[in-house]
Design an enzyme around this catalytic site. Structure first.
Site, mmCIF file in Angstrom:
data_model
loop_
_atom_site.group_PDB
_atom_site.id
_atom_site.type_symbol
_atom_site.label_atom_id
_atom_site.label_comp_id
_atom_site.label_asym_id
_atom_site.label_seq_id
_atom_site.Cartn_x
_atom_site.Cartn_y
_atom_site.Cartn_z
ATOM 1 N N LYS A 192 45.414 -41.434 -35.868
ATOM 2 C CA LYS A 192 45.270 -41.241 -34.427
ATOM 3 C C LYS A 192 46.446 -40.433 -33.873
ATOM 4 C CE LYS A 192 43.925 -41.696 -30.131
ATOM 5 N NZ LYS A 192 43.835 -42.920 -29.333
ATOM 6 N N LYS B 56 52.580 -41.414 -23.856
ATOM 7 C CA LYS B 56 52.787 -42.632 -24.654
ATOM 8 C C LYS B 56 52.465 -42.344 -26.127
ATOM 9 C CE LYS B 56 49.902 -45.414 -26.046
ATOM 10 N NZ LYS B 56 48.716 -46.223 -26.298
#
Lengths: 300, 300
Positions: free
Chosen positions: B171, B239
């Protein structure tokens, strides 16, 4: 049917000439070296002694050479096309060169009543052979209409993008977008490798989603397979990025990542590998992290 | 049918729970705030008093929260799932967090005979609603097989990419590839604008070729239309890039462009626009060149 003149019979120019001949055009050619001429003459082209002679024998003069100085030499230099072109002729430069140099050449030609289009292409030699090039055209709409039948022989996606020079600007935007995208692919591959994840599985998992791109789908697998044969050579991308950064400097637009990728690729050239494909950018990221991306491997 | 526990009922978690309920699963939920709970209970979920109580009522415990500390709080913190899970239970963390933290949590769970998969997703809330998420899974093959029916309710592309933590690594690779690609799109758009070329015509000319990407096709037009509404918010990409750069630091792999894009996006956050979509990266390039990319416009 317009008589075509064609100068620049390299890996791109030769198949483009053959497609024009196959479509029934009369094509007169010249090239700096013999092999390109011989191949095109064997396919039915006529040969002339130089750019001026080609220009005198055609209505539409096409150049397909490497860089800005080459186009200047072929069109406005001594013995260049400008010495042979009749008023009413049309020049189409399909090389990838500077937008500013393009506009200078067009102004010189306009003084003689000769119109010009810039029409750089993408799609590589495969696209040139198949007649499926993408052609990005700058110039007057009437000239684009005049040249459209000729473009349709060589290309598939034919887009008039703006006034003279705009085709070159768009081609340079294309290369800038590629630079960022390819860098992202290479960073992702090296991160996967160092993280102990099979880079091939990583590509399988993400290629169909928001990270997907032509660069990822086409060059990612080659990097993993250590296949650095050129689709498009590092040294040609470097030429194009130099042009893009020069054009960006002219208009005072910083391009931080295009600049960074240009610098990174100097490492590949310094290693004598400028003839490798652009996927060799991965080698730079690998050298930064001390790793090598390989299919099926996990970790260092 | 496994009994499902689900903690984290935000923009992603809610539709995922509804799809599980629609597929006939018994789902017990908890969330930090009421609205998510109320919506899921109205759709047929049972409610428990906290993560430990959810864990005690399920066979498969799913977390879908924001960041590493949130997952630690929900699973291994006081009152966390670890206090309620029976041996033989399976934990699936579908948040995007640190691979290293993931492995730490998995080790704590393994001490209690509880298996764990990391299974972050891409595809956004649209993919969560449609049940078409891409799911990248790290963990043991037997656990992936056990969870597959549950994944198939929520996602479409379900890829087992490696051992525990590998899903998170992939990811993060996805986000790194996106960062480079989006930067290239933004640089190309600002170069076109400053060069006097309509950015929309530029995109039309190049999107189908070697510069093409999901980012270009989906976010390029929004930039030109000054549409900065979020598909995916800048603050969430920030983030994820922080996690990616942290993971890269752990394995000592420099990611120059992911790092640069992370720095650039601080400008958007500093302007109070962290809730904008990631296409707001274009504003940084615009501010560097003193321009604004707009459809139909040419030049400054």
């Amino acid at each position: 049917m317009e008589r075509i003149g064609f100068v620049g019979l390299g890996i791109m120019g030769r198949p483009m000439v053959k497609n024009l001949l196959a479509a029934g055009y009369d094509v007169c050619v010249w090239n700096r070296s013999r092999p390109g001429i011989d191949e095109c003459v064997a396919a039915g082209a006529r040969e002339a002694a130089g750019p001026a002679a080609v220009a005198a024998a055609c209505d539409v003069f096409i150049s397909m050479v490497t860089d800005s100085p080459d186009v200047e030499a072929v069109i406005t230099g001594p013995g260049g096309a400008i010495e042979g072109l009749a008023a009413g002729a049309l020049v189409i430069d399909m090389s990838t060169i500077s937008p500013a140099v393009t506009r200078d050449i067009a102004a010189r030609l306009a003084d003689q009543g000769v119109a010009m289009l810039d029409a750089p292409v993408s799609g590589g030699d495969a696209g040139a052979i198949a007649g499926t090039l993408s052609i990005m055209i700058g110039g007057a709409a009437a000239d684009v209409d005049r040249a459209r039948p000729v473009f349709e022989v060589m290309g598939k996606t034919i887009t008039h993008v703006g006034p003279i020079g705009a085709g070159q600007s768009v081609k340079l935007c294309n290369q800038v977008a590629i630079a960022g995208c390819l860098e992202g692919v290479c960073e992702a591959l090296t991160l996967a490798q160092k993280s102990g994840v099979d880079p091939a599985r990583m590509l399988d998992a993400i290629s169909a989603g928001a990270a997907g791109s032509w660069q990822m789908s086409n060059l990612g697998p080659r990097i993993i397979d250590r296949d650095f044969a050129p689709g498009f050579m590092v040294r040609l991308l470097q030429k194009d990025l130099r042009l893009a950064l020069g054009a960006a400097q002219d208009v005072e637009q910083p391009l931080p990542v295009a600049g960074l990728v240009h610098q990174f690729l100097h490492q590949i050239e310094a290693a004598g590998r400028g003839g490798d494909g652009t996927q060799a950018l991965a080698r730079v990221l690998e050298s930064l992290g001390g790793t090598e991306v390989r299919r099926g491997s996990t970790g260092d």
